[in-house]
Design a protein around this motif. Sequence first.
Motif, PDB file in Angstrom:
ATOM      1  N   VAL A 152       1.053   1.686   4.072  1.00 24.24           N
ATOM      2  CA  VAL A 152      -0.165   0.884   4.198  1.00 24.24           C
ATOM      3  C   VAL A 152      -1.037   1.050   2.967  1.00 24.24           C
ATOM      4  O   VAL A 152      -0.961   2.035   2.248  1.00 24.24           O
ATOM      5  N   ASN A 153      -1.890   0.056   2.808  1.00 22.05           N
ATOM      6  CA  ASN A 153      -2.755  -0.026   1.644  1.00 22.05           C
ATOM      7  C   ASN A 153      -3.851   1.036   1.674  1.00 22.05           C
ATOM      8  O   ASN A 153      -4.391   1.419   0.656  1.00 22.05           O
ATOM      9  N   VAL A 154      -4.194   1.503   2.878  1.00 23.18           N
ATOM     10  CA  VAL A 154      -5.351   2.385   3.019  1.00 23.18           C
ATOM     11  C   VAL A 154      -4.912   3.745   3.551  1.00 23.18           C
ATOM     12  O   VAL A 154      -5.540   4.308   4.444  1.00 23.18           O
ATOM     13  N   LEU A 189      -7.454   6.605   4.103  1.00 21.00           N
ATOM     14  CA  LEU A 189      -8.445   6.290   5.131  1.00 21.00           C
ATOM     15  C   LEU A 189      -7.835   6.430   6.518  1.00 21.00           C
ATOM     16  O   LEU A 189      -8.491   6.858   7.458  1.00 21.00           O
ATOM     17  N   TYR A 190      -6.553   6.051   6.632  1.00 14.77           N
ATOM     18  CA  TYR A 190      -5.856   6.199   7.915  1.00 14.77           C
ATOM     19  C   TYR A 190      -5.833   7.672   8.340  1.00 14.77           C
ATOM     20  O   TYR A 190      -6.123   7.999   9.492  1.00 14.77           O
ATOM     21  N   LEU A 213      -5.561   4.163  -2.997  1.00 22.63           N
ATOM     22  CA  LEU A 213      -5.594   4.876  -1.719  1.00 22.63           C
ATOM     23  C   LEU A 213      -4.187   5.075  -1.160  1.00 22.63           C
ATOM     24  O   LEU A 213      -4.015   5.686  -0.125  1.00 22.63           O
TER      25      LEU A 213
END
Lengths: 171, 336
Positions: free
Chosen positions: B113-115, B118-119, B175
């Motif tokens: 995932v791109n984040v 943050l995940y 990220l």
Amino acid sequence: MSFEQVVFYFLAVLAAFSAVMMILQRNPVNSALYLILNFFCLGGLYLTLNAQFIAMVQVLVYAGAIMVLFLFVIMLLNLGDDRRLREHLGLRMYLGIGFSVALVLELLFIFLFRSSNSAVQQSANAAEMGTVEYVGKVLFTRFLFPFEVTSLLLLAAIVGAVILAKKKTAE
Amino acid sequence: MDIIEPLVKIVFIFLITLTTVAYLVLVERRVSAFIQNRIGPNRVGPAGLLQPVADIVKLFLKEDIVPKAANKFVHSLAPLISLVVAMTTFAVIPFGNSIHLFGRDIKLMIADVNVGILYILALSSLGVYGITLSGWSSNNKYSLLGGLRSSAQMISYELSMGLSIIGVLMIAGTLRLDKIVESQAQGMWYFWRTPISFITFVIASFAETNRLPFDLPEAEPELVGGYHTEYSGMKFGLFFLAEYANMITASAIIVTLYLGGWQLPFVGHIGLPDLAVSLLQIAAFGVKVGLVLLFFIVIRWTIPRFRYDQLMNIGWKVMLPLALANILITGVALLW
């Protein structure tokens, strides 16, 4: 129905259900738990819109940080006596009913009469718009002023909170 | 076909994590025995290697007791939250470069995932619910105190954890965890490049996983057992599992962010076949995680627990300014 629609309806129904249950629950801790579930569903809905950044921040800030503080306060205060809370309501309850009826009417009006002629617009780069890079770029160019003002507001709030906390211990 | 690959990876990670947890408990007991000049469990199987099996069987056979005044549903829900959060965090951690198997390139992470970071932060901020809710639902003073302490502790340390990661993110400029690992090629680990951020992050990880010297939520001498006082049988086992799974995930994150992830210097230049290189990289990741885990365990048995006010002082008056200063220093260094 496509997979996305299935996910959307599942999350939407769950979000509505948890929102209603949050209001109906007597126990404040249960209410808080339903609110967390609701925030979670909202995060999922953002994901179906390709807004990964907003989805993660929704879970991180609302479900993770703010609700932990809520639970903390609820547990410390131990608001067991809900009958005494009820006596205060009276006028506020009727005002609340009035406002919610007005809101429902507004929503119905929009959905029944306005949505048909304003066609749904989808941006060409919808998938890009949810990424961190895009959000950051927009925040520091187009929305720089509101962004900086918000940070000033938060700073003022922090200073206020510190002063309030200090006063209590001094006395 | 698309669904099979992630499923295989999920099952693989799940089994590896569970096995590691089982043996991590044994390692912890043996290391603690070594530090305290004892022998430790060595009776079940050769050199005590079957001890985990005996422990698990014992946990399953024990009676499950729920206190009469407890909130039954939340009491059962809490350990599940703890475990699910601990296990799912692993989804975004790359445990190797892509590997070429059965005629296709397989990326060795479950969710790309791109984040990614943050995940991880989002999930670890949810982990506190398991402990807080178990403390509240048990309807026991000691449990409640443990639960409240943990929420205060998590909020304080999450902040410095997030801020200390920013130093790494500023250098890496992404990220995505796989990109962060890639940017640490040739031994340019973030451990050397942002040492302050590494130290604050490791300390915050200790606090987030409730390990000594930050295990105030369970603090046996003051709070009986803290949040899991009223748990028995496999429900207690789930908390136990969650604690160790959290440790593994925290070590994996530390390795990924600061110790080069699956990077193994010089291995690309020897001329080994691709498959061997991939496997060596996975092994390198495993060894690094194992060493960090050992560090976690040794710290637990050598450093005493902080007092509660000390914990809060360190969190807000030392860690937070340090993490903020690190962002400033990194920014200046990047511009310069």
